[in-house]
Write an enzyme that holds these catalytic residues in place. Structure first.
Site, PDB file in Angstrom:
ATOM      1  N   ASP A  44       0.844  -1.200   0.000  1.00 11.01           N
ATOM      2  CA  ASP A  44       0.000   0.000   0.000  1.00 11.01           C
ATOM      3  C   ASP A  44       0.880   1.252   0.000  1.00 11.01           C
ATOM      4  OD1 ASP A  44       0.821  -0.152   2.621  1.00 11.01           O
ATOM      5  OD2 ASP A  44      -1.173   0.038   3.499  1.00 11.01           O
ATOM      6  N   SER A  45       2.210   1.044   0.014  1.00  9.94           N
ATOM      7  CA  SER A  45       3.147   2.149  -0.238  1.00  9.94           C
ATOM      8  C   SER A  45       2.882   2.756  -1.608  1.00  9.94           C
ATOM      9  CB  SER A  45       4.598   1.656  -0.158  1.00  9.94           C
ATOM     10  OG  SER A  45       4.778   0.503  -0.970  1.00  9.94           O
ATOM     11  N   LYS A 113      -1.227  -9.407   2.794  1.00  9.28           N
ATOM     12  CA  LYS A 113      -0.465  -8.932   3.959  1.00  9.28           C
ATOM     13  C   LYS A 113      -1.312  -7.922   4.728  1.00  9.28           C
ATOM     14  CE  LYS A 113       3.255  -6.021   3.633  1.00  9.28           C
ATOM     15  NZ  LYS A 113       2.781  -4.853   4.406  1.00  9.28           N
ATOM     16  N   GLU A 115      -1.344  -5.414   8.514  1.00  9.37           N
ATOM     17  CA  GLU A 115      -0.536  -4.832   9.581  1.00  9.37           C
ATOM     18  C   GLU A 115      -1.163  -5.061  10.957  1.00  9.37           C
ATOM     19  OE1 GLU A 115       0.287  -0.693   8.758  1.00  9.37           O
ATOM     20  OE2 GLU A 115       1.098  -1.144   6.772  1.00  9.37           O
ATOM     21  N   GLU A 182       9.278  -4.298  10.452  1.00 10.81           N
ATOM     22  CA  GLU A 182       9.690  -2.992   9.913  1.00 10.81           C
ATOM     23  C   GLU A 182      10.113  -2.041  11.028  1.00 10.81           C
ATOM     24  OE1 GLU A 182       7.089  -1.121   7.059  1.00 10.81           O
ATOM     25  OE2 GLU A 182       8.224   0.761   7.127  1.00 10.81           O
TER      26      GLU A 182
HETATM   27  O1  KIV Z   1       3.560  -1.121   1.580  1.00 13.28           O
HETATM   28  C1  KIV Z   1       4.719  -1.551   1.545  1.00 13.28           C
HETATM   29  O2  KIV Z   1       5.480  -1.337   0.593  1.00 13.28           O
HETATM   30  C2  KIV Z   1       5.173  -2.356   2.673  1.00 13.28           C
HETATM   31  C3  KIV Z   1       6.630  -2.644   2.760  1.00 13.28           C
HETATM   32  C4  KIV Z   1       7.363  -1.422   3.130  1.00 13.28           C
HETATM   33  C5  KIV Z   1       6.917  -3.769   3.661  1.00 13.28           C
HETATM   34  O3  KIV Z   1       4.393  -2.724   3.484  1.00 13.28           O
END
Ligand code: KIV
Length: 275
Positions: A44-45, A113, A115, A182
């Site tokens: 989500d980056s 994934k 969090e 992280e």
């Molecule tokens: O969103 C992302 O790119 C991430 C990584 C930094 C692990 O969660």
């Protein structure tokens, strides 16, 4: 050969390192896949590096599905993990299953994934029970940036370090097949990596992790808004791109581009016949 959850399990057992990079589009996914990475994360980056938001909070399910499906089309061998965006799983176990299912069906993810630690174990249990592999993400979790008060290293006090260790144990227990660590101190990452049976994937968590992940624009020098200490620039593609864009502008202005080799031919005879 296609990387699967078994690749992750075997890597942990054999002590071989795992590599993960982010991608958000077909062409980049294809290049990363051809390089031989184990896994591509549609993070989500993308909110920061693709959409220009200052954080990941505004990223939607539609954003993740749109970019995830493009990446999945480009990734032949890499395991594709798609991030569950903010508020797509925190709200309820039901929402978590429905949204994880959408990322699999519409985004063509191989895994999702999410969090959080102890507080999202019910979601991890339910998603894995539905047959969807889960990567957990603990420590400096960017969706909680407002709660943290900024991008700050987590787990530096005894209480905070204990919470992260408890989170790591909890997500493994809940069924996650890997966990991203992280922005935590190296020794804490090392302790967690030694204790867990699932692989740890580090970002700002030291080489002691079982694998590493980086945002591709960070490691290629393509994103200059914010560069955390843990980023290593493996190339300066941003500079190469700007130089190429400048040369294009110059050549269009001077008439050097397009040249004859970039043009299509037709016989003079045909042109002369035109009325
Ligand atoms: O969103 C992302 O790119 C991430 C990584 C930094 C692990 O969660």
């Amino acid at each position: 050969m296609k990387n699967t959850v078994l690749t992750f399990k075997q890597a942990k057992e054999n002590g071989t390192k795992l590599t993960m990079l982010t991608a958000y589009d077909y062409s980049t996914a294809k290049l990363i896949d051809e390089a031989g990475v184990n896994s591509i994360l549609v993070g989500d980056s993308l909110g920061n590096v693709m959409l220009g938001y200052e954080d990941t909070v505004s990223v939607t399910m539609e954003d993740m599905i749109h970019h995830g499906a493009a990446v999945a089309r480009g990734a032949k061998n890499a395991l594709v993990v798609i991030d569950m965006p903010f508020m797509s799983y925190q709200t309820s176990v039901y929402d978590a299953i429905v949204n994880a299912g959408r990322l699999m069906k519409e985004g063509r993810a191989n895994a999702v994934k999410l969090e959080g630690g102890v507080e999202v174990t019910e979601q991890i249990k339910a998603i894995t029970a539905a047959g969807i592999p889960v990567v957990a993400h603990i420590g400096l979790t960017p969706q909680s940036i407002n709660a943290f008060g900024g991008h700050k290293v987590q787990g530096k006090t005894e209480k905070a370090a204990q919470k992260i260790l408890d989170d790591a144990r909890a997500v493994e227990q809940a069924g996650a097949f890997a966990v991203v660590l992280e922005g935590i101190p190296a020794k804490l990452a090392s302790l967690i990596t030694k204790e867990l049976l699932i692989p740890t994937i580090g970002i700002g968590a030291s080489a002691d992790c079982d694998g590493q992940v980086l945002v591709y624009q960070d490691m290629l020098g393509m994103y200059s808004d914010f560069t955390p200490k843990f980023v290593k620039k493996f190339a300066n593609i941003g500079e190469v791109m700007t130089a190429a864009f400048r040369q294009y502008i110059e050549e269009v202005n001077s008439g050097a581009f397009p040249s004859e080799e970039n043009c299509y031919a037709i016989s003079d005879e045909i042109i002369e016949k035109l009325k």
